[in-house]
Motif scaffolding. Structure first.
Motif, PDB file in Angstrom:
ATOM      1  N   GLN A 101      36.874  25.606  30.835  1.00  0.00           N
ATOM      2  CA  GLN A 101      37.743  25.718  31.989  1.00  0.00           C
ATOM      3  C   GLN A 101      37.808  27.178  32.432  1.00  0.00           C
ATOM      4  N   VAL A 102      37.608  27.395  33.721  1.00  0.00           N
ATOM      5  CA  VAL A 102      37.653  28.749  34.269  1.00  0.00           C
ATOM      6  C   VAL A 102      39.092  29.099  34.635  1.00  0.00           C
ATOM      7  N   HIS A 103      39.537  30.256  34.163  1.00  0.00           N
ATOM      8  CA  HIS A 103      40.876  30.750  34.510  1.00  0.00           C
ATOM      9  C   HIS A 103      40.770  32.155  35.050  1.00  0.00           C
ATOM     10  N   LEU A 104      41.485  32.402  36.132  1.00  0.00           N
ATOM     11  CA  LEU A 104      41.583  33.725  36.726  1.00  0.00           C
ATOM     12  C   LEU A 104      43.066  34.069  36.812  1.00  0.00           C
ATOM     13  N   VAL A 105      43.452  35.195  36.238  1.00  0.00           N
ATOM     14  CA  VAL A 105      44.865  35.581  36.207  1.00  0.00           C
ATOM     15  C   VAL A 105      45.018  36.984  36.765  1.00  0.00           C
ATOM     16  N   GLU A 106      45.762  37.088  37.852  1.00  0.00           N
ATOM     17  CA  GLU A 106      45.989  38.377  38.503  1.00  0.00           C
ATOM     18  C   GLU A 106      47.273  39.027  38.004  1.00  0.00           C
ATOM     19  N   SER A 107      47.305  40.347  38.114  1.00  0.00           N
ATOM     20  CA  SER A 107      48.509  41.107  37.805  1.00  0.00           C
ATOM     21  C   SER A 107      48.481  42.413  38.574  1.00  0.00           C
ATOM     22  N   GLY A 108      49.642  43.077  38.612  1.00  0.00           N
ATOM     23  CA  GLY A 108      49.703  44.402  39.213  1.00  0.00           C
ATOM     24  C   GLY A 108      50.404  44.479  40.549  1.00  0.00           C
ATOM     25  N   GLY A 109      50.726  43.342  41.149  1.00  0.00           N
ATOM     26  CA  GLY A 109      51.429  43.375  42.423  1.00  0.00           C
ATOM     27  C   GLY A 109      52.831  43.941  42.271  1.00  0.00           C
ATOM     28  N   ASP A 110      53.320  44.560  43.359  1.00  0.00           N
ATOM     29  CA  ASP A 110      54.627  45.206  43.285  1.00  0.00           C
ATOM     30  C   ASP A 110      55.095  45.551  44.696  1.00  0.00           C
ATOM     31  N   LEU A 111      56.302  46.076  44.787  1.00  0.00           N
ATOM     32  CA  LEU A 111      56.825  46.649  46.019  1.00  0.00           C
ATOM     33  C   LEU A 111      56.498  48.141  46.014  1.00  0.00           C
ATOM     34  N   VAL A 112      55.878  48.611  47.075  1.00  0.00           N
ATOM     35  CA  VAL A 112      55.477  50.020  47.146  1.00  0.00           C
ATOM     36  C   VAL A 112      55.744  50.533  48.559  1.00  0.00           C
ATOM     37  N   GLN A 113      56.032  51.826  48.663  1.00  0.00           N
ATOM     38  CA  GLN A 113      56.278  52.433  49.972  1.00  0.00           C
ATOM     39  C   GLN A 113      54.966  52.674  50.712  1.00  0.00           C
TER      40      GLN A 113
END
Length: 115
Positions: A1-13
């Motif tokens: 099974q292929v899994h892709l997991v993103e991270s790092g998003g945030d609120l930025v100016q």
């Protein structure tokens, strides 16, 4: 099974930077082209950047010179370095690959650019 997991998003100016990551499993990562897409609710998904299995890159015009896509074939990780962020970069960012005859997407990570 292929899994892709993103991270790092945030609120930025506006003018700030973020680094997004996507960790892949279930595929021989180094063999596959990888892409970053983004989507704003109510709009179509937009292709942001592509990196081939050999490392060749391509970007949509609106992010050229500001975003850099890269890959780590040892850690099975795709990254998107985003600099000089603008409010119009606000979206959910998802990574993608096409493998075993079908498309695979991660769930995405929210990037919000606002003062």
């Amino acid at each position: 099974q292929v899994h892709l997991v993103e991270s790092g998003g945030d609120l930025v100016q506006p003018g700030g930077s973020l680094r997004l990551s996507c960790t892949a499993s279930g595929i021989n990562f180094r063999l596959y082209a990888m892409k970053w897409y983004r989507q704003v609710p109510g709009n179509e998904r937009e292709l942001v950047a592509t990196i081939s299995s050999t490392g060749a890159t391509n970007y949509t015009d609106s992010v050229k010179g500001r975003f850099t896509i890269s890959r780590d074939n040892v850690r099975n990780r795709l990254t998107l370095q985003m600099n000089s962020l603008k409010p119009e970069d606000t979206a959910v960012y998802s990574c993608h690959t096409f493998a075993f005859g079908r498309n695979f997407w991660g769930r995405g990570t929210q990037v919000t650019v606002s003062s």
